[in-house]
Design an enzyme around this catalytic site. Structure first.
Site, mmCIF file in Angstrom:
data_model
loop_
_atom_site.group_PDB
_atom_site.id
_atom_site.type_symbol
_atom_site.label_atom_id
_atom_site.label_comp_id
_atom_site.label_asym_id
_atom_site.label_seq_id
_atom_site.Cartn_x
_atom_site.Cartn_y
_atom_site.Cartn_z
ATOM 1 N N SER A 564 55.241 -20.358 -11.107
ATOM 2 C CA SER A 564 55.766 -20.548 -9.764
ATOM 3 C C SER A 564 54.624 -20.359 -8.748
ATOM 4 O O SER A 564 53.654 -21.092 -8.783
ATOM 5 C CB SER A 564 56.936 -19.594 -9.518
ATOM 6 O OG SER A 564 57.663 -19.969 -8.377
ATOM 7 N N ASP A 649 64.767 -27.938 -11.694
ATOM 8 C CA ASP A 649 64.224 -26.793 -10.959
ATOM 9 C C ASP A 649 64.545 -26.918 -9.471
ATOM 10 O O ASP A 649 64.206 -27.921 -8.837
ATOM 11 C CB ASP A 649 62.716 -26.721 -11.167
ATOM 12 C CG ASP A 649 62.124 -25.378 -10.772
ATOM 13 O OD1 ASP A 649 62.708 -24.710 -9.897
ATOM 14 O OD2 ASP A 649 61.095 -25.005 -11.331
ATOM 15 N N HIS A 684 64.251 -23.608 -13.002
ATOM 16 C CA HIS A 684 63.099 -22.746 -12.726
ATOM 17 C C HIS A 684 62.912 -21.665 -13.787
ATOM 18 O O HIS A 684 61.787 -21.324 -14.137
ATOM 19 C CB HIS A 684 63.277 -22.097 -11.353
ATOM 20 C CG HIS A 684 62.010 -21.549 -10.777
ATOM 21 N ND1 HIS A 684 60.941 -22.343 -10.418
ATOM 22 C CD2 HIS A 684 61.631 -20.278 -10.503
ATOM 23 C CE1 HIS A 684 59.967 -21.591 -9.928
ATOM 24 N NE2 HIS A 684 60.366 -20.326 -9.974
#
Length: 712
Positions: A564, A649, A684
């Site tokens: 991330s 995501d 995610h």
């Protein structure tokens, strides 16, 4: 008994094995070089702002409904799978190894709330938890309130979240996500009959709050496009139409709702990167109006904890590391609040828990968490002690107000995650649950260190390390360096069952506590965000170089990993120091910084202007552009790179890593691996399920181990 080989015969055996291995590697490399990497079609799109043009050749990959996009992602998956096919046995070995350390039939530490003990448990061979409770004592009959395994049937992805039981213990509200885009449908279950009530509310955020009447529930609704939480509704189980009770107009804020510990208030929280706001409603009056706790002021971060007629407040008002204040009622100004604990330059005040006779503070100083207990009557303060030189500790879930028992958690790089009950009067502690590691794990077989490496501006960066005893600091051993460094999120030295598979194969694991976290207080965060963001990247690069200088590893054996915003870190680092690492894993990486932050329709964008900057402002645009990994790709050699993402995501859109890989393919001048793996069913957080996610970890570890084996 077969005689041992002589030194000469042993050398001959090694030579034969080497020749066979070399032949196999040559054949393998030849077959891999014959495979053509997918080349994304180039369709130039010109993006113009501030009189500056950027040409994006892969902007078209943003259309997930385009069959050509899906085809490209699948071709990348096929390419990745083919190039790593020879690691399939290693992947399976790693997966079975990791899974074998986990106790399949297991149960969480029970927590007490409103007369019931709540816990979750796993059954052998099942991926999802079973949520249970027992009335009053742990010897009572078990009541299953939710079986996620049954609910997950027929879904590639499943997550139940935000479980909230009504005050009379008869109704359960919970959210369900079957796409992995963090859009939850609200469900309400009658715990007496097992009936699921006819509620049809979609696109909610988990986090629900019951009123005292046991029929009114408050929930948060999201914007369907940006996924920002922006509205709070009141739902009555006997009525059809839900009532809007609050709407957040400022798109830089997230909002949510909860019932606080004492049960007196329903609280709406509002939070941007630098500002907090709260609105309160008495739980006994669900149709009343919410009252703002204090006027919203840009830059004022604070949190409130009701305490039966008093409010404890953690506030950064003229206190960068926060101070403890109090107020007798909501609707007051800061000038009316009383300071209970002054600001300290060297101590970050992070959290607070309240009980009838005690308050508990969670602080951070010297880079470590500390838990302090204060007796309300005697005013005596004492600290809970921990022995290790690097650890993770904090206040756990504590739902009971009238008690002298504090639940806290503790762990380290070598100590499995543990939960303790602590008697705040006699200072005794009882281990309630420690993560069990099967297969004969011995803590004493491993060693942890906490060292400091100077960054280029002279600032000392903390580094936490763990390795198996016998690891030699001769520069010839592999090391995996992990980093994050954004949002003030501190990666404390935590235990990982999966990580043992690397340590047992000779790896050292290190966490670089770079600026952008809060390990050394709020200033550490401020010095790693906005126009100070380059410090985060410099710190990571300089820690890597420092570990090489200290002979923990060498460039040939050094690896990096981040996800991330940590994936952003990976992207910048390989642009700015491309020869520093042998291999890098970038998970769901945020790498197209400028284009993403210019698109306010994308989830998270507007909420993060105070983290990265708003590129509509020229100075922010130019600064972000100077490090944005996608924009700063150069014609140069890059390390071996594995990039992972999820099609659904909601936090870092799949097209960021997809575009990044596509552009790197046309620019890099080396023959190193460049692999993209897209989970076509997940978002995610990757795959759902207890063991499915381990397959993804095994895949990443196999990539690293394969690189290391080729380099020995």
């Amino acid at each position: 008994m077969k005689p041992l080989p002589t030194k000469a015969s042993f050398s001959l055996v090694k030579l034969v094995c080497f020749l066979l291995l070399a032949t196999n590697c040559t054949n393998q490399e030849k077959s891999e070089s014959d495979m053509s990497a997918p080349i994304a079609e180039r369709k130039d799109t010109t993006l113009t702002i501030h009189g500056h043009n950027r040409v994006d050749p892969y902007y078209w990959l943003r259309d997930r409904e385009n069959p050509k996009v899906i085809s490209y992602l699948e071709s990348e998956n096929n390419y990745t799978n083919k190039l790593l096919k020879h690691t399939s046995d290693l992947q399976n070995e790693l997966f079975e190894e990791m899974k074998g350390r986990i106790k399949e039939k297991d149960q969480s530490a029970p927590t007490k709330s409103n007369g019931y003990w709540y816990y979750s448990r796993y059954e052998e061979g099942k991926e999802y938890p079973i949520y249970c409770r027992k009335k009053e004592t742990l010897e009572a009959e078990e009541e299953i309130i939710l079986d996620a395994n049954k609910m997950a049937e027929g879904h590639d992805y499943f997550n139940a979240a935000g479980l909230e039981v009504s005050p009379d213990n008869k109704l359960l509200a919970f959210g369900v996500d079957t796409v992995s885009r963090r859009q939850y449908s609200l469900h309400i279950k009658n715990l007496e009959t097992g009936e699921i009530l006819p509620v049809s509310v979609t696109n909610t955020a988990p986090g629900y709050a019951w009123a005292d009447d046991n029929e009114t529930l408050f929930y948060t609704s999201q914007n369907t496009e940006t996924l920002l939480t922006e509205k709070i509704y009141r739902h009555n189980i006997h009525e059809q139409n839900d009532i809007l009770v609050y709407e957040e107009k400022d798109t830089s804020f997230y909002i949510g709702v909860y019932r606080e510990k004492t049960g007196k208030y329903i609280i709406i929280w509002n939070s941007s990167t630098t500002t907090n706001d709260f609105h309160l409603l008495e739980s006994k009056n669900p149709k009343g109006d919410f009252i703002q706790f204090t006027e919203r002021r840009p830059g004022h971060e604070y949190n409130i904890t009701p305490d039966n007629g008093k409010f404890w407040i953690l506030s950064n008002d003229n206190a960068i590391n926060f101070k403890l204040m109090s107020s007798e009622k909501p609707g007051t100004t800061i000038s009316e609040w009383k300071t209970e604990l002054e600001h300290r330059d060297d101590v970050l005040l992070e959290n607070l828990e309240v009980f009838s006779k005690h308050i508990v503070l969670e602080e951070r100083s010297g880079g470590l968490s500390h838990i302090l207990v204060k007796n309300k009557t005697s005013k005596e303060i004492h600290e809970i002690s921990f022995d290790e030189n690097a650890y993770i500790a904090g206040i756990d879930r504590n739902d009971v107000y009238e008690t002298n028992i504090l639940r806290f958690y503790y762990g380290s790089l070598t100590t499995p995650f543990s939960r303790f009950d602590y008697n705040m009067d006699d200072k005794s502690r009882t281990l309630i649950k420690q993560q069990e590691v099967l297969g004969g794990y011995k803590k004493d077989d491993y060693k942890t260190e906490r060292i400091f490496v100077k960054s280029r501006d002279g600032v000392e960066i903390p580094v936490s390390l763990v390795y198996k005893k016998g690891f030699e600091k001769n520069g010839n051993n592999p090391l995996l360096l992990y980093g994050y460094g954004s949002y003030g999120n501190t990666i404390d030295p935590y235990f990982s069952i999966a990580r043992l598979s690397l340590l047992d194969r000779g790896f050292c694991f290190a966490i670089a506590h770079v600026r952008g976290s809060q390990i050394n207080g709020r200033e550490w965060y401020e010095n790693g965000k906005m126009f100070n963001k380059q410090n985060t990247f410099n710190d990571f690069i300089d820690v890597a170089k420092g570990l090489i200088d200290l002979k923990y590893t060498s460039r040939e054996h050094l690896y990096a990993m981040g996800g991330s915003a940590g994936g952003l870190l990976m992207g910048v680092v390989i642009n700015q120091a491309p020869d520093l690492f042998n291999g890098v894993v970038a998970s769901v990486p945020f790498v197209d910084v400028v284009t993403t932050m210019l698109d306010e329709s994308i989830p998270l964008t507007t909420n993060e202007f105070d983290e990265w900057g708003n590129p509509k402002n020229k100075d922010s645009y130019e600064y972000m552009l100077s490090y944005s990994p996608y924009d700063q790709i150069e014609k140069q050699d890059y390390p071996n790179l594995l990039v992972t993402t999820g099609l659904h995501d909601s936090q870092v859109q799949y097209w960021e890593p997809a575009k990044w890989v596509a552009k790197l393919r046309t620019m890099k001048t080396d023959n190193n691996l460049l692999l993209l793996k897209t989970n076509m069913e997940a978002g995610h957080g990757g795959a759902s399920g207890r063991f499915e996610s381990l397959k993804e970890t095994a895949f990443e570890y196999a990539f690293l181990l394969d690189l290391e084996n080729k380099n020995i």
